[in-house]
Motif scaffolding. Structure first.
Motif, short mmCIF file in Angstrom:
data_model
loop_
_atom_site.label_atom_id
_atom_site.label_comp_id
_atom_site.label_asym_id
_atom_site.label_seq_id
_atom_site.Cartn_x
_atom_site.Cartn_y
_atom_site.Cartn_z
N GLY A 232 -48.83 -42.75 56.27
CA GLY A 232 -49.65 -43.74 55.53
C GLY A 232 -50.98 -43.89 56.21
N MET A 233 -51.04 -43.98 57.49
CA MET A 233 -52.26 -43.89 58.27
C MET A 233 -53.43 -42.98 57.89
SD MET A 233 -54.20 -46.11 59.95
CE MET A 233 -53.09 -47.01 60.64
N VAL A 234 -52.94 -41.71 57.30
CA VAL A 234 -53.71 -40.79 57.12
C VAL A 234 -54.51 -41.24 55.77
CG1 VAL A 234 -54.07 -38.36 56.11
CG2 VAL A 234 -52.33 -38.90 58.09
N THR A 235 -53.89 -41.79 54.84
CA THR A 235 -54.68 -42.15 53.62
C THR A 235 -55.48 -43.39 53.95
OG1 THR A 235 -52.85 -43.88 52.88
CG2 THR A 235 -52.61 -41.38 52.38
N LYS A 236 -55.42 -44.06 54.89
CA LYS A 236 -56.25 -45.40 55.08
C LYS A 236 -57.29 -44.63 55.70
CE LYS A 236 -52.46 -48.70 55.19
NZ LYS A 236 -51.64 -47.58 54.39
N VAL A 237 -57.41 -44.09 56.83
CA VAL A 237 -58.48 -43.22 57.54
C VAL A 237 -59.38 -42.55 56.68
CG1 VAL A 237 -59.08 -41.81 59.35
CG2 VAL A 237 -57.46 -43.39 59.85
N GLU A 238 -58.72 -41.75 55.63
CA GLU A 238 -59.21 -40.93 54.61
C GLU A 238 -60.06 -41.81 53.56
OE1 GLU A 238 -60.77 -37.96 52.13
OE2 GLU A 238 -60.48 -37.95 54.13
N ALA A 239 -59.59 -43.32 53.32
CA ALA A 239 -60.30 -43.87 52.50
C ALA A 239 -61.53 -44.66 53.00
CB ALA A 239 -59.26 -45.08 52.14
N ALA A 240 -61.10 -44.83 54.56
CA ALA A 240 -62.23 -45.50 55.29
C ALA A 240 -63.55 -44.27 55.33
CB ALA A 240 -61.91 -45.69 56.66
N ARG A 241 -63.07 -43.07 55.54
CA ARG A 241 -64.23 -42.22 55.25
C ARG A 241 -65.03 -42.08 54.26
NH1 ARG A 241 -65.18 -37.02 54.12
NH2 ARG A 241 -63.39 -36.76 52.66
N ILE A 242 -64.32 -42.12 53.01
CA ILE A 242 -64.94 -42.12 51.67
C ILE A 242 -65.76 -43.35 51.68
CG2 ILE A 242 -64.64 -42.30 49.26
CD1 ILE A 242 -61.89 -40.83 49.67
N ALA A 243 -65.39 -44.57 51.97
CA ALA A 243 -66.10 -45.74 51.85
C ALA A 243 -67.54 -45.68 52.82
CB ALA A 243 -65.18 -46.92 51.86
N THR A 244 -67.18 -45.49 53.93
CA THR A 244 -68.47 -45.59 54.87
C THR A 244 -69.15 -44.61 54.64
OG1 THR A 244 -66.94 -44.24 56.61
CG2 THR A 244 -66.83 -46.23 56.93
N GLY A 245 -68.69 -43.42 54.16
CA GLY A 245 -69.68 -42.27 53.73
C GLY A 245 -70.59 -42.74 52.88
N ALA A 246 -70.24 -43.62 51.70
CA ALA A 246 -70.89 -44.13 50.95
C ALA A 246 -71.64 -45.65 51.03
CB ALA A 246 -70.08 -44.26 49.44
N GLY A 247 -71.75 -45.70 52.41
CA GLY A 247 -72.38 -46.92 52.94
C GLY A 247 -71.94 -48.27 52.95
N ILE A 248 -70.34 -48.03 52.76
CA ILE A 248 -69.55 -49.32 52.79
C ILE A 248 -68.68 -49.43 53.82
CG2 ILE A 248 -67.78 -50.59 51.43
CD1 ILE A 248 -68.77 -48.90 49.03
N PRO A 249 -69.00 -50.32 54.75
CA PRO A 249 -68.16 -50.67 55.87
C PRO A 249 -66.71 -51.05 55.78
CG PRO A 249 -69.53 -52.56 55.78
CD PRO A 249 -70.09 -51.52 54.56
N VAL A 250 -65.70 -50.89 56.32
CA VAL A 250 -64.10 -50.92 55.95
C VAL A 250 -63.50 -51.55 57.28
CG1 VAL A 250 -62.11 -49.52 55.72
CG2 VAL A 250 -64.24 -48.86 54.74
N VAL A 251 -62.75 -52.65 57.21
CA VAL A 251 -61.97 -53.35 58.23
C VAL A 251 -60.58 -52.93 57.61
CG1 VAL A 251 -60.95 -55.28 59.19
CG2 VAL A 251 -63.38 -55.11 58.42
N LEU A 252 -59.70 -52.35 58.61
CA LEU A 252 -58.32 -52.11 58.30
C LEU A 252 -57.45 -52.71 59.20
CD1 LEU A 252 -55.47 -50.15 57.66
CD2 LEU A 252 -56.73 -48.65 59.77
N THR A 253 -56.52 -53.73 58.65
CA THR A 253 -55.75 -54.57 59.55
C THR A 253 -54.49 -55.20 58.75
OG1 THR A 253 -55.89 -56.44 61.02
CG2 THR A 253 -56.84 -56.58 58.69
N ALA A 254 -53.87 -55.79 59.17
CA ALA A 254 -52.46 -56.04 58.71
C ALA A 254 -52.74 -57.24 57.79
CB ALA A 254 -51.35 -56.73 59.73
#
Length: 386
Positions: A232-254
């Motif tokens: 499950g964490m793989v998809t979250k880190v990949e989503a963060a990579r996609i978003a941050t690569g497009a200029g959008i910061p990401v917060v991952l938390t519970a």
């Protein structure tokens, strides 16, 4: 980062996409947990109404787009299913029943704050196509302008294995790009990215990620690593990579830390932006589409597409593989079979072979003006290498 330092990227955000996973909305026995839904809505509604008081200026409302899982889980009990089915047909049936229950629950919960919600169901196939992409953007934008909270999910009832986003983390990253969000917040039952198994001594939460170098040596998603053992964490880190690569910061938390996350406090993991905003549909074409076939290019065409970013013409195509229709995504291969780009093709697989190696001028003269066009236009093409 100290405990008193607030995250400026979060404080400045005025349009936020929040994604919540099924595990944060359902009971242990399955089905929606009304208390959990209400707790999440409490946080989102307050952010929507009051913005962030920590800014020290007049309060500005925050626009919220919610990407919510949970449709299939919500539909299990009403259909007498004890667990999530493995076959696509029953998954889609559960989603069909559950999506209505999910939106009804959100409708009632947001209504406590005088807020309306709007359901938006997306498929990867639709989002890659120009007209459908524009319509999705206009719908979401208008909902936000009118003060509603869009509730986004994948259209599980019609999506097939070939046209699925695959997970709602990736969908959320792409929606954040679509609506030009300032921030993406990924909520689940995991309170951040860890440098090892968080249940073992000596591991610690990774508070910030500035780029791939910060993840070097960290095994993400394997058993006992990064907080989860199912990938499950793989998809979250990949989503963060996609978003941050497009200029959008990401917060991952519970999900239980959602209020702290939206207030800019040091919770979970903050992924800093690594790139600039990409052209609208190209990010979707790269990350949300599944190729229906492939065309092989000669060396000159590869150089034109990859280096000069030009359209692909029939003269540069040497081979065709697959059974695709005009408008479908296809991979563009070099002479060694390596993927160099992906694009929306303008011809069917059956008609393309007779066009190979020929100039558009000759084709127009022999077959008519409809054939004086590109195999893939540069506006419908994303380079995947080089």
């Amino acid at each position: 980062m100290t405990g008193t330092t607030l995250r400026e990227d979060v404080l400045r955000a005025r349009r936020i996409v929040v994604k919540v996973g099924s595990s944060s909305l359902t009971t242990a026995a399955g089905g929606l947990d009304a208390d959990r839904v209400d707790a999440l809505v409490d946080v989102l509604a307050r952010a929507h109404e009051h913005g962030n008081r920590a800014l020290g200026s007049e309060e500005e409302p925050v626009e919220i787009v919610l990407v919510s899982s949970g449709a299939i889980a919500a539909g299990l009990a009403p259909l007498g299913l004890e667990k999530r089915p493995t076959d696509l047909a029953r998954q889609q049936a559960a989603a069909s029943v559950g999506q209505g229950l999910l939106v009804a629950r959100y409708t009632a919960s947001f209504a406590r704050y005088g807020l309306r919600v709007g359901q938006v169901l997306l498929t990867a196939d639709d989002a890659s196509r120009r007209a459908h992409y524009r319509n999705a953007y206009r719908t979401l934008e208008q909902l936000l302008v009118m003060g509603a909270v869009p509730i986004v999910n994948e259209n599980d009832t019609v999506a097939t294995a070939e046209i699925r986003f695959g997970d709602n983390d990736r969908l959320a990253a792409l929606v954040a790009h679509l609506v030009r969000a300032d921030l993406l917040v990924l909520l689940s039952d995991v309170d951040g990215l860890y440098d090892g198994d968080p249940s073992k001594p000596g591991t610690s939460r990774i508070a910030e990620v500035h780029g791939p170098q910060d993840l070097a040596g960290i095994e993400i998603g394997s058993a006992g690593k990064a907080g989860v053992g199912t990938g499950g964490m793989v998809t979250k880190v990949e989503a963060a990579r996609i978003a941050t690569g497009a200029g959008i910061p990401v917060v991952l938390t519970a999900a239980r830390h959602a209020a702290d996350a939206l207030a800019g406090r040091d919770t979970g993991t903050l992924f800093h932006r690594t790139g600039r905003r990409a052209a609208d549909r190209l990010l979707w074409l790269e990350h949300a589409s599944s190729p229906r076939g492939a065309v092989t290019l000669d060396a000159g065409a590869v150089a034109a597409v990859v280096e000069r970013r030009t359209s692909l013409l029939p003269a540069g195509v040497t081979g065709v593989d697959g059974d695709f229709a005009a408008g479908d995504p296809v991979d563009l291969l070099d002479e060694n079979g390596h993927i160099v780009a992906r694009g929306l093709v303008n011809f069917d697989a059956r008609e393309l072979p007779r066009l190979l190696g020929r100039s558009t001028r000759d084709l127009a003269r022999e077959l008519g003006p409809a054939y004086e066009r590109e195999v893939v236009h540069r506006d419908d093409l994303v380079v995947l290498t080089g």
